[in-house]
Design an enzyme around this catalytic site. Structure first.
Site, PDB file in Angstrom:
ATOM      1  N   CYS A  68       0.855  -1.192   0.000  1.00  0.00           N
ATOM      2  CA  CYS A  68       0.000   0.000   0.000  1.00  0.00           C
ATOM      3  C   CYS A  68       0.888   1.238   0.000  1.00  0.00           C
ATOM      4  O   CYS A  68       1.766   1.367   0.860  1.00  0.00           O
ATOM      5  CB  CYS A  68      -0.907  -0.026   1.227  1.00  0.00           C
ATOM      6  SG  CYS A  68      -1.885   1.479   1.418  1.00  0.00           S
ATOM      7  N   CYS A  71       0.236   3.182   3.512  1.00  0.00           N
ATOM      8  CA  CYS A  71       0.590   2.699   4.864  1.00  0.00           C
ATOM      9  C   CYS A  71       1.600   1.552   4.862  1.00  0.00           C
ATOM     10  O   CYS A  71       2.011   1.104   5.929  1.00  0.00           O
ATOM     11  CB  CYS A  71      -0.668   2.283   5.627  1.00  0.00           C
ATOM     12  SG  CYS A  71      -1.372   0.715   5.087  1.00  0.00           S
ATOM     13  N   CYS A 116      -7.437  -0.943   0.962  1.00  0.00           N
ATOM     14  CA  CYS A 116      -6.465  -1.462   1.920  1.00  0.00           C
ATOM     15  C   CYS A 116      -7.202  -1.605   3.255  1.00  0.00           C
ATOM     16  O   CYS A 116      -7.816  -0.649   3.727  1.00  0.00           O
ATOM     17  CB  CYS A 116      -5.296  -0.497   2.048  1.00  0.00           C
ATOM     18  SG  CYS A 116      -4.234  -0.875   3.458  1.00  0.00           S
ATOM     19  N   CYS A 119      -5.522   0.976   6.182  1.00  0.00           N
ATOM     20  CA  CYS A 119      -5.717   2.434   6.183  1.00  0.00           C
ATOM     21  C   CYS A 119      -6.979   2.859   5.441  1.00  0.00           C
ATOM     22  O   CYS A 119      -7.251   4.052   5.334  1.00  0.00           O
ATOM     23  CB  CYS A 119      -4.491   3.140   5.592  1.00  0.00           C
ATOM     24  SG  CYS A 119      -4.319   2.939   3.815  1.00  0.00           S
ATOM     25  N   CYS A 140      -8.313  -4.901 -10.303  1.00  0.00           N
ATOM     26  CA  CYS A 140      -7.850  -3.833 -11.186  1.00  0.00           C
ATOM     27  C   CYS A 140      -7.380  -2.685 -10.295  1.00  0.00           C
ATOM     28  O   CYS A 140      -8.185  -2.024  -9.655  1.00  0.00           O
ATOM     29  CB  CYS A 140      -9.027  -3.425 -12.068  1.00  0.00           C
ATOM     30  SG  CYS A 140      -8.620  -2.196 -13.292  1.00  0.00           S
TER      31      CYS A 140
HETATM   32 ZN   LIG Z   1      -2.938   1.063   3.397  1.00  0.00          ZN
END
Ligand SMILES: [Zn+2]
Length: 152
Positions: A68, A71, A116, A119, A140
């Site tokens: 990510c 984060c 995610c 976060c 995607c």
């Molecule tokens: Zn994240």
């Protein structure tokens, strides 16, 4: 009695570990703006979409892990990456419980938004037209939501 105590201790440690593994990262918009580039902020915090074929991971097939960009949570492995021809990085699966799913009604039909789980950053969408030989799923993902690290 002694073994009961240590079992209890072990259980308590396991519980604490599983809770901390799912601890959310919560920041204000101002805090995210300091960490992210304007383009990353638009995708991750405002559910924007980068232009097709513009992302740095679209035609990119090195071996490693995609984290990510907000984060640092590991989200996708290069093992699950495939060329969908869509213009965005595509995966047929995600890592652990690190990706979450929401219904997205913005585009008329209900589609599945992927975020995610740590976060709540917007990653992209999931469709059911992925490789039939594996999961049949196509995650995607915006390149701007990801940071790649090569495997050692
Ligand atoms: Zn994240």
């Amino acid at each position: 009695m002694k073994s009961k105590l240590s079992l209890f201790t072990l259980f308590a440690i396991l519980c604490i570990n599983s809770i901390s593994a799912q601890t959310k990262i919560i920041k204000t918009d101002a805090e995210w703006k300091k960490i992210l580039s304007p383009a990353e902020y638009q995708v991750l915090r405002k559910a924007g979409t980068e232009r097709a074929f513009s992302g740095k991971y679209d035609h990119f097939y090195e071996k490693g892990t995609y984290y990510c960009a907000a984060c640092g949570t590991p989200l996708f492995s290069s093992k699950n990456k495939f060329d969908s021809g869509s213009g965005w990085p595509s995966f047929d699966n995600h890592i652990g419980n690190n990706v979450g799913f929401n219904e997205d009604h913005r585009f008329g039909d209900t589609i599945t938004e992927i975020i995610c789980n740590i976060c709540d950053g917007h990653l992209g969408h999931m469709f059911m037209d992925g490789p039939k030989k594996t999961t049949g799923k196509r995650y995607c993902v915006n390149s701007l939501a990801l940071k790649f690290k090569k495997s050692q």
